[in-house]
Design an enzyme around this catalytic site. Structure first.
Site, PDB file in Angstrom:
ATOM      1  N   ARG A  25       8.586 -10.284   3.788  1.00 17.92           N
ATOM      2  CA  ARG A  25       7.630 -10.261   2.681  1.00 17.92           C
ATOM      3  C   ARG A  25       8.302  -9.600   1.478  1.00 17.92           C
ATOM      4  O   ARG A  25       8.687  -8.430   1.555  1.00 17.92           O
ATOM      5  CB  ARG A  25       6.364  -9.483   3.092  1.00 17.92           C
ATOM      6  CG  ARG A  25       5.408  -9.322   1.946  1.00 17.92           C
ATOM      7  CD  ARG A  25       4.133  -8.541   2.286  1.00 17.92           C
ATOM      8  NE  ARG A  25       3.410  -8.343   1.046  1.00 17.92           N
ATOM      9  CZ  ARG A  25       2.897  -7.192   0.624  1.00 17.92           C
ATOM     10  NH1 ARG A  25       2.960  -6.100   1.389  1.00 17.92           N
ATOM     11  NH2 ARG A  25       2.303  -7.109  -0.533  1.00 17.92           N
ATOM     12  N   HIS A  38       2.894  -8.040  -7.444  1.00 18.99           N
ATOM     13  CA  HIS A  38       2.936  -6.683  -6.880  1.00 18.99           C
ATOM     14  C   HIS A  38       3.112  -5.695  -8.044  1.00 18.99           C
ATOM     15  O   HIS A  38       4.127  -5.019  -8.159  1.00 18.99           O
ATOM     16  CB  HIS A  38       4.052  -6.578  -5.838  1.00 18.99           C
ATOM     17  CG  HIS A  38       3.940  -5.408  -4.907  1.00 18.99           C
ATOM     18  ND1 HIS A  38       3.944  -5.537  -3.521  1.00 18.99           N
ATOM     19  CD2 HIS A  38       3.836  -4.077  -5.137  1.00 18.99           C
ATOM     20  CE1 HIS A  38       3.861  -4.334  -2.959  1.00 18.99           C
ATOM     21  NE2 HIS A  38       3.793  -3.417  -3.920  1.00 18.99           N
ATOM     22  N   GLU A  90      -2.647  -5.210  -3.151  1.00 22.40           N
ATOM     23  CA  GLU A  90      -3.474  -4.029  -3.397  1.00 22.40           C
ATOM     24  C   GLU A  90      -4.114  -3.948  -4.774  1.00 22.40           C
ATOM     25  O   GLU A  90      -3.826  -3.017  -5.550  1.00 22.40           O
ATOM     26  CB  GLU A  90      -2.649  -2.756  -3.162  1.00 22.40           C
ATOM     27  CG  GLU A  90      -2.107  -2.639  -1.758  1.00 22.40           C
ATOM     28  CD  GLU A  90      -1.484  -1.272  -1.470  1.00 22.40           C
ATOM     29  OE1 GLU A  90      -1.330  -0.464  -2.397  1.00 22.40           O
ATOM     30  OE2 GLU A  90      -1.179  -1.017  -0.291  1.00 22.40           O
ATOM     31  N   ASN A 129      -2.788  -3.625   4.224  1.00 22.87           N
ATOM     32  CA  ASN A 129      -1.783  -2.576   4.124  1.00 22.87           C
ATOM     33  C   ASN A 129      -2.445  -1.290   4.596  1.00 22.87           C
ATOM     34  O   ASN A 129      -3.454  -0.864   4.015  1.00 22.87           O
ATOM     35  CB  ASN A 129      -1.326  -2.387   2.676  1.00 22.87           C
ATOM     36  CG  ASN A 129      -0.607  -3.609   2.102  1.00 22.87           C
ATOM     37  OD1 ASN A 129      -0.307  -4.567   2.822  1.00 22.87           O
ATOM     38  ND2 ASN A 129      -0.317  -3.573   0.819  1.00 22.87           N
ATOM     39  N   TYR A 160      -1.879   2.811   5.736  1.00 23.75           N
ATOM     40  CA  TYR A 160      -1.027   4.005   5.828  1.00 23.75           C
ATOM     41  C   TYR A 160      -1.720   5.183   6.502  1.00 23.75           C
ATOM     42  O   TYR A 160      -1.145   5.841   7.355  1.00 23.75           O
ATOM     43  CB  TYR A 160      -0.536   4.421   4.424  1.00 23.75           C
ATOM     44  CG  TYR A 160       0.474   3.442   3.885  1.00 23.75           C
ATOM     45  CD1 TYR A 160       1.825   3.610   4.106  1.00 23.75           C
ATOM     46  CD2 TYR A 160       0.065   2.306   3.183  1.00 23.75           C
ATOM     47  CE1 TYR A 160       2.751   2.691   3.648  1.00 23.75           C
ATOM     48  CE2 TYR A 160       0.983   1.377   2.730  1.00 23.75           C
ATOM     49  CZ  TYR A 160       2.321   1.572   2.970  1.00 23.75           C
ATOM     50  OH  TYR A 160       3.240   0.648   2.531  1.00 23.75           O
ATOM     51  N   GLU A 169       1.609  -4.242   5.426  1.00 20.50           N
ATOM     52  CA  GLU A 169       2.408  -3.030   5.198  1.00 20.50           C
ATOM     53  C   GLU A 169       1.943  -1.947   6.148  1.00 20.50           C
ATOM     54  O   GLU A 169       0.737  -1.772   6.358  1.00 20.50           O
ATOM     55  CB  GLU A 169       2.218  -2.452   3.778  1.00 20.50           C
ATOM     56  CG  GLU A 169       2.879  -3.231   2.678  1.00 20.50           C
ATOM     57  CD  GLU A 169       2.687  -2.573   1.301  1.00 20.50           C
ATOM     58  OE1 GLU A 169       2.479  -1.336   1.208  1.00 20.50           O
ATOM     59  OE2 GLU A 169       2.743  -3.327   0.312  1.00 20.50           O
TER      60      GLU A 169
END
Ligand code: GBH
Length: 441
Positions: free
Chosen positions: A81, A118, A163, A284, A286, A356
């Site tokens: 990606r 992005h 995002e 994504n 985290y 991600e």
């Protein structure tokens, strides 16, 4: 070793898509070979980037892409990606770069998965109003049509946006990212116009004969600081703003209650575009976020200054290790996130791909990164066992890179970059992931 003590990573279904992620502005460099973007202008201002750096050179991937494709091939990933820089596509020869990159990936047996945006808006588009202006969505769709026309014969999986939540919050509401808007709730049109751009891009891709389209949205569980009503309400509000505002228009064709009224234009008509079906949904992930009632004073959190007038405050999650970014390591929150999505959206949720997941740590012998990824793969596998349809997992990131306002001070790579010599050195985590992938074959 610690890895042996943990035992092998569980087996994922055959056909599961394994990959790594990067983005154009964070790795390419060669800034003088493309139009300027909002990030070039933002980084040029004083005090914006913590180490005073810019992405002018970054990893110099633009000139070293062959070496980086070789690193991907040796790692053994199915897919890569990366993102396509709109300002580069606007420049002579720019699309040719992505054309060659796609060819090299295909030749190396690595499937290209481009993200069409992005965060690196052309400065010229910003000067015409940027994401606060509705026309930007239409301009984006025109650019997408050009890219799809050129690469569509070899690219078979696409991501529209990365995002939009973070780009709205950090770039337009708080001003810690480009373009530096500090509009608080007046930033909401930037969210709507990005979502509209997503829907128009899906249509433009379809018109060019492209399919297998997704979006990469950032999501994480929101945990109330306590069970007191004020904390629960603040956490719910944060969840609406950062999670549901970006998932529901795409998945359900509607905004969470109370949001639509704050947006410009014919929102109902736009929602029909935004809800153009995606083939899969990228997440994504985290860390979870713990949220409570407002403190009434400005606070620093995770490198971001949160103004006092926000109706919530982000709190520390105690008793957990934190990465160099200050984010807590909570693998089981990934299982919670995915089962929560499945429970909330049911059959409106298409297959999910983790687009991600990763962490910032120093050093080439990065045992903490191995522990982080190992823990998150186990948590992901538990979500699969619980019946969530997850089809792929991408590590952020292949290379240490320009970590936005943090500059080069945060290292997310499986491969170390010496930012003086630009030498690439695979870290312990690279070798670990290669073995994990080999065992999955
Ligand atoms: C992504 O943003 C970007 O897509 C990518 O470009 C970037 O390099 C990468 O991640 C690493 O930052 O403060 O504990 O609540 C990630 C944005 C990171 C937002 C984690 C929410 C929650 C941490 N997210 N964060 S916490």
């Amino acid at each position: 070793s610690a890895a042996a003590a943990r035992g092998p990573v569980p087996r994922f279904p055959s056909g599961f898509l394994w990959g790594v992620s990067t983005s154009a502005h964070q790795i390419e460099g060669a800034a003088d070979e493309r139009e300027p973007s909002v990030w070039d202008a933002f980084a040029a201002g004083p005090g914006r980037i913590k180490d005073g750096s810019t992405a002018d050179v970054a990893c110099d991937h633009y000139h070293r892409h062959r070496e980086d494709v070789a690193l991907l091939a040796r790692l053994g990933v199915d897919a890569y990606r990366f993102s396509i820089s709109w300002p580069r596509v606007n420049s002579p020869g720019g699309l040719g770069f992505y054309d060659r990159l796609v060819d090299e990936l295909c030749a190396a047996g690595v499937r290209p998965v481009p993200t069409l945006y992005h965060w690196d808006l052309p400065l010229s588009v910003q000067e015409a109003g940027g994401w606060l202006h509705r026309d930007t969505a239409g301009r984006f769709a025109e650019y997408v049509a050009v890219v799809a026309e050129r690469l569509g014969d070899r690219v078979s999986k696409w991501i529209t946006l990365n995002e939009p939540a973070e780009h709205t919050l950090l770039g337009h509401a708080l001003g810690t990212h480009a373009p530096g808007g500090r509009l608080l709730f007046d930033a909401l049109p930037a969210a709507h116009h990005q979502l509209l751009a997503h829907g128009l891009a899906v249509r433009a891709l379809h018109a060019a004969g492209a399919g297998d389209i997704g979006i990469a949205n950032s999501h994480g569980p929101t945990w109330p600081a306590s069970q007191e009503a004020a904390d629960v309400a603040a956490a719910d509000f944060y969840d609406v703003l950062l999670n549901r505002l970006f998932a529901e228009p795409v998945l359900l064709g509607r905004y969470p209650e109370g949001i639509g009224e704050l947006l410009p234009g014919d929102v109902e008509a736009d929602l029909k575009v935004i809800a153009e079906p995606v083939d899969w949904y990228g997440i994504n992930y985290y860390a979870p976020t713990r949220v409570g009632a407002p403190h009434g004073e400005e606070i620093e959190f995770g490198g971001v200054t949160m103004p006092a007038e926000l109706p919530f405050s982000v709190r520390e999650i105690e008793g957990r290790p934190v990465t160099d970014s200050g984010w807590p390591v909570v693998p089981e929150a990934l299982t919670e996130l995915l089962t929560g999505f499945r429970d909330r959206y049911g059959d409106r949720l298409p297959p999910v791909v983790i687009t991600e997941n990763g962490c910032a740590y120093e050093g080439v012998d990065d045992q903490e990164r191995i522990a982080y990824l190992d823990g998150h793969l186990r948590a992901l596998h538990r979500a699969l066992e619980a019946g969530v349809d997850v089809r792929g997992y991408f590590v952020w990131s292949l290379l240490d890179n320009f970590e936005w306002a943090e500059g080069y001070a945060r290292r997310f790579g499986l491969v170390h970059i010496d930012h003086g010599t630009l030498e690439r050195t695979p870290k312990a985590s690279y070798g670990w992931l290669r073995e994990v992938l080999r065992a999955q074959r």
